[in-house]
Design a protein around this motif. Sequence first.
Motif, mmCIF file in Angstrom:
data_model
loop_
_atom_site.group_PDB
_atom_site.id
_atom_site.type_symbol
_atom_site.label_atom_id
_atom_site.label_comp_id
_atom_site.label_asym_id
_atom_site.label_seq_id
_atom_site.Cartn_x
_atom_site.Cartn_y
_atom_site.Cartn_z
ATOM 1 N N GLY A 1 8.641 5.809 6.239
ATOM 2 C CA GLY A 1 7.294 5.821 6.788
ATOM 3 C C GLY A 1 6.719 7.197 7.035
ATOM 4 N N ARG A 2 7.469 8.254 6.720
ATOM 5 C CA ARG A 2 6.979 9.611 6.973
ATOM 6 C C ARG A 2 5.968 10.044 5.906
ATOM 7 N NH1 ARG A 2 12.458 12.899 7.231
ATOM 8 N NH2 ARG A 2 12.949 11.370 5.595
ATOM 9 N N THR A 3 5.014 10.860 6.318
ATOM 10 C CA THR A 3 4.025 11.400 5.378
ATOM 11 C C THR A 3 4.279 12.879 5.071
ATOM 12 O OG1 THR A 3 2.529 11.924 7.202
ATOM 13 C CG2 THR A 3 2.237 9.778 6.115
ATOM 14 N N GLU B 1 5.966 4.021 -1.542
ATOM 15 C CA GLU B 1 5.974 3.064 -0.444
ATOM 16 C C GLU B 1 6.676 3.652 0.770
ATOM 17 O OE1 GLU B 1 7.690 -0.561 -1.722
ATOM 18 O OE2 GLU B 1 6.478 -0.697 -3.544
ATOM 19 N N ASP B 2 6.349 3.104 1.936
ATOM 20 C CA ASP B 2 6.927 3.679 3.151
ATOM 21 C C ASP B 2 8.421 3.446 3.266
ATOM 22 O OD1 ASP B 2 6.905 0.994 3.571
ATOM 23 O OD2 ASP B 2 5.694 1.027 5.389
ATOM 24 N N ASN B 3 8.965 2.482 2.471
ATOM 25 C CA ASN B 3 10.408 2.237 2.517
ATOM 26 C C ASN B 3 11.122 2.707 1.250
ATOM 27 O OD1 ASN B 3 9.363 0.397 0.744
ATOM 28 N ND2 ASN B 3 10.564 -1.363 1.508
ATOM 29 N N PRO C 1 0.837 -1.209 0.000
ATOM 30 C CA PRO C 1 0.000 0.000 0.000
ATOM 31 C C PRO C 1 0.866 1.251 0.000
ATOM 32 C CG PRO C 1 0.075 -0.962 2.188
ATOM 33 C CD PRO C 1 0.799 -1.914 1.298
ATOM 34 N N PRO C 2 0.746 2.114 -1.017
ATOM 35 C CA PRO C 2 1.518 3.357 -1.029
ATOM 36 C C PRO C 2 0.963 4.341 -0.005
ATOM 37 C CG PRO C 2 0.009 3.329 -2.862
ATOM 38 C CD PRO C 2 -0.126 1.989 -2.195
ATOM 39 N N ILE C 3 1.807 5.251 0.420
ATOM 40 C CA ILE C 3 1.375 6.309 1.323
ATOM 41 C C ILE C 3 1.467 7.644 0.600
ATOM 42 C CG2 ILE C 3 2.061 5.029 3.395
ATOM 43 C CD1 ILE C 3 4.532 6.766 3.539
ATOM 44 N N ARG C 4 0.675 8.596 1.069
ATOM 45 C CA ARG C 4 0.651 9.927 0.460
ATOM 46 C C ARG C 4 1.634 10.823 1.213
ATOM 47 N NH1 ARG C 4 -2.354 14.766 1.105
ATOM 48 N NH2 ARG C 4 -2.786 15.826 -0.885
#
Length: 939
Positions: free
Chosen positions: A109-111, A88-90, A44-47
Motif C-alpha cells: 500500500g505504500r506510494t 496494485e497495493d498488494n 485500482p493501481p496506485i502510483r
Amino acid sequence: MENISLHQQLQRRVVLLAGLLVLLFFRSALAEMPQAGGPRAGAPPIRITGKVTDGTSTVGIPGVTIQVKGTTTGTVTDGTGAFTIQAEDNATLIFSSIGYQKIEIAVGGRTTINVPLVEDTKSLNEVVVVGYGTQRKSDVTGATVTIKGDELIKQPVLTATQALQGKAAGVQIISSGQPGSSPVVRIRGTGSALGGTAALFVVDGVLTDDISNINTADIVNVDVLKDASATAIYGSRGANGVVIITTKRGTVGKMTVNYTGNAGFRIPSYLVPMANSTEYANYVSAATGNIVSPGTTSTDWYKQILRNGFQQNHGISINGGTEKSTYFLSAGYYTDQGLVIDNQYKRFSIRANNDFTFNKYVKLGISASYANGDNQIANLGTAYNDAYRAAPIIQSKVNGKYGNTSVYQNVGNPILDIENNNNHATDNRLLGSAYLEIKPVDWITYRTNIGGDWVNLNTREYNYQFNNDTTTFINAGGNQRNPNSNLKFINTRTFHWTWDNLITFNKKFDKHALTVLVGTTAEKYTLTSFTAFRKDVPAAQNLWYINTGNANTSTNDGSGDQYNRNSYIGRVNYNYNDKYLFTATIRADGSSRFPAQNRWGYFPSVGAGWVISNESFMANQQIFDMLKVRASWGKVGNDRIPTDAYTVTVAPNLAYPFGGGIATPGSAITQIKDPNVKWETTEEADLGVEFTALNGKLTGEVNYYNKKSRDLLINVKVPSVSGDADGVVLTNAASIQNQGFEFTLNWRGKITNDLSYRIGGNATLNQNKVIGLNGGQPILDGGIGANQQYTTRTDNGQPVGSFYVLQVLGVFQNADEIANYKNASGQVIQPSANAGDFKYQDTNGDGKIDDNDRVFAGSYQPKAYFGLNLGLTYKSFDLSVDLYGNVGNQIYNGKRAFRQSALDNVEKSVAYKRWSAGSGIQTEPAANSGNLPPFYLLH
C-alpha cells in the motif's frame, strides 16, 4: 555550387533527424499502449515513486530494472536512480541490476519506496561477454577484462579505445592525437613483423578493424580478450587480441531520455624549446664564422601554427519498450579542432537498436548505426618540419603576406604550408546487424546473426597556386612556390559482411553444468579505390572539380582488394559444483589470402579453473569472498597479409633497350614471391589468479603469459635470376616471443553514507624478443632525414624495432684527443674529426667508424606500463582521475637529422649547451654548419 553542396548536407541531416523523430513517436506510442498482464481487472493501481541507491552510499543507480512480479509491467530508473511505476497495493516489485543482488519488495500500500541495492561481492552471477556468447565471470578460464561504459564516457575522446588507456593490464593504447584518427590497440606486445598487429573489434557481432564511428555513450561494456584461450574462438582474427563492444539496448518500461555531454580545450604541451633570435644569431655566427644580426623579430614558429583546440561531445538517447518490443535510439555530435590551425574533425552519428520477443521460442533483434565524418586535414608533416628549421628572425605573416623563410634557407613558411593546402575528407559509414534466436526447448538455442560494415570515403586535396613574388611574400625571392594549382580526388569504398550460424546446448543436472557451442561463420571483404588528378584547377572552391582543370595534365589510377573467410567453430564449457571449470575450443579457418594447399588453419585451445573459495576447507575463512586459479593454452592465427602475397603478377609498360639501343615497351615479372606462404600462428600459455576479498572492498588479479608467434612473414634476401641485383621474397621465416606479468588491484571504500571512494591500479611487465629469423634478413627501418639512413634493426635476440645506432663516448676537446683515439693496432679512428665533434665508439675495433660499429640501444616498446584510476563520489557528484605511463622504452630524437644548412634553427638546449673551446662539455657538439650529428647514446 558550393551553396548547393552545403544545402544538400544540411538537408541530409534534417531528413535523418526527421526520420528519427518519426520512429521515436511510433515507439513511444507502442510503449504507452495498455499491456497485457497488468494490474488485475477492477483493481485500482496506485502510483509508486522512489529512488534506487548504491548500498554503500546514497548515490542513485541508473538503469535498474523494476518489474511487477507476475506481470509484464516494468520500468527502469533514470540517471539519478529515480523511478515511477503503476502497481496494485498488494503487488511485489523486483529490483535487478548487473553487479548487484536482486531484491523483491512488497508494495504493502505504500506510494513511496526507496531501495538500497547490495553489490554482489562475489560477482559469481556477473555475466561477461566472450566470443560468440556470454559466461558468468566466475566460469571464465581465459584472461579477460571488462570495462563498463559508464567509466569510458567520462573521457572526452573520439573512440572508446582511447578511453581504455590505463584501465586494463596488458593493453596499450597508442594515439597520435590527430583529430579523426583511430588509436592503435596493442595487447600483450607486438606479435608480428610485417603482418597486421592491430586488435580485432567485434561490435554487436560484426567484425571490424575500426570503431571511430561508435559513440562512446552508446556502449554498455567493452570486453577485452587477451590470451589465446579466450581469442581462439576467433581463429585467424584473434592473434592480436579481441575487443568486444556491446552497445546499449532498450529496457522494459516507459520511455526515458538521457543526455550526455562535455566540452573543453586541448592545449599544446611539452613543445620543443627552440632558439630565439639572439640565440640563433649567436649559434649561426659561431658555426659559419660570419656575423648574423638577430634583427628585431623573434618568431616562435610552433606558436604560429598551434592553438588551443576546442573539443565538444553531445549525445541524446531514448529507450524503453514492453515485454514484446524494446528500443534504444541515440544521436551524437562530436567535434575536435585539434592543436594545429586549419585542422578540424566533426562526426554526426545515430543508432537504433531494437529487440522483438514474439513468444518464448522466437526473438529477433536489429542494430544499425550511421556515422558521417567530416575531416579538415592540416598539412602536418611539412609544417612541423619547417617550424623546426625556420629561422626565428623571419616574420611569420603580416597583412596577408607571408614571411619568406627561403630567402635565408631552403625552408618553407610553416603557415603557408598549411593555409595553401586544402585537404578535406568525408566518410559515410553504415554498420548494422540482425539476429534471429530460436529456442525450441529451454536448453537449446539456435542463433543466426548477419552483419555488414559499409564505408564510403571521399578525399579531396587542393593545392593553391602561389609564386615567390611580393603578392605572396613580404620579401620576394626564394624557392617556396607552387606554379600550378592542382586537385586530387580519391574515392574509396569498402564493404565487409559476416554471417554466423550457431547452436548452443546448455544443460544443468545435479552438480554439473555443460554448455556446448557449435556453428559456422563466413565473411567477405571488398575494397575499390579510384584516384583522379589535374593541374590548373581554379582557386574558387565551387569550381574544385576534375573537369575544370587542364585535361592535358590528367592522371587516373585505381586499385582494389577482395578476400573471403569461412570457418567452423566449437566450444565446450564444463562446470562441476561451481568449483572445477574446463573449457575447450576449436576453430577451423579457411582464408582466400593463402594458396590452396595452405588455405586452412586449425586453432585449438583449452583452459581449466579452480574456484578455491567454494571448497569446504575455505568455509570459515574471513578474507576471500572469491578466489580462483586458472590456466590455459591456445593457438590463434594471423592472415593479415597482402591478398596477392603468393601470386606472381606481371608489370606492364616497361621499356627495355635491345641491341640497337631503342627502348621497346613490354611486360616483365619484377617480383619474387613464395607460392607456399602459410599462416602466421601464435601459441600462448597463461596462468592467473583472481580474487575478491574483505566483503567486496578489494579485488585483484595476477597473470603470467608466454606468447610465441611463429612462421611470421618477413622479407628474405635471394639471388636475382637476372644477375642485376639481389632481390627479396616475402615468406614465413621469423618467430617473436612476448612474455610477462600483469597485476590489477582495486579498492572500494566508504567514508560516510554520502561519501565513498575507489582506488585502482594495474601494471604490466612485458619482454618482447625476436627468437628466430630462420634464414631471414634482419629488418632495417626507421629512416630519418637525408643522411641518417635507418635507425632500427629487428634481429635475433632483440625486441622488434630495436634502435641500432652508433654509440657516443663524448666530445673531442682538442686535437690531441683526436690523435690519441686509436684502435689496438695504433690506427687513428677518427682522423678527419675536429675539436668539438662527437667521439664515436669503434665497436668492432677496425679503426674506422661505419655501420659495423652500430650497437643495440633499446626499443620503442616499454618494459613496463601502468595505470592508476582514482574516484571520489559525494551524493550525486563524481570526480575521476586517470593516470597512465610507461617505462623502459627509448625515444629516438630524429629531429636533428632534418637540419640541412647552417642557417637552420636549432633547439634551445643545443644553443646553450654546445661545446666551445675550454668548456669541457661532453653532451653537445660544437656549433655545426650542416646536419647536426644525432644524439645516439652516451657511454
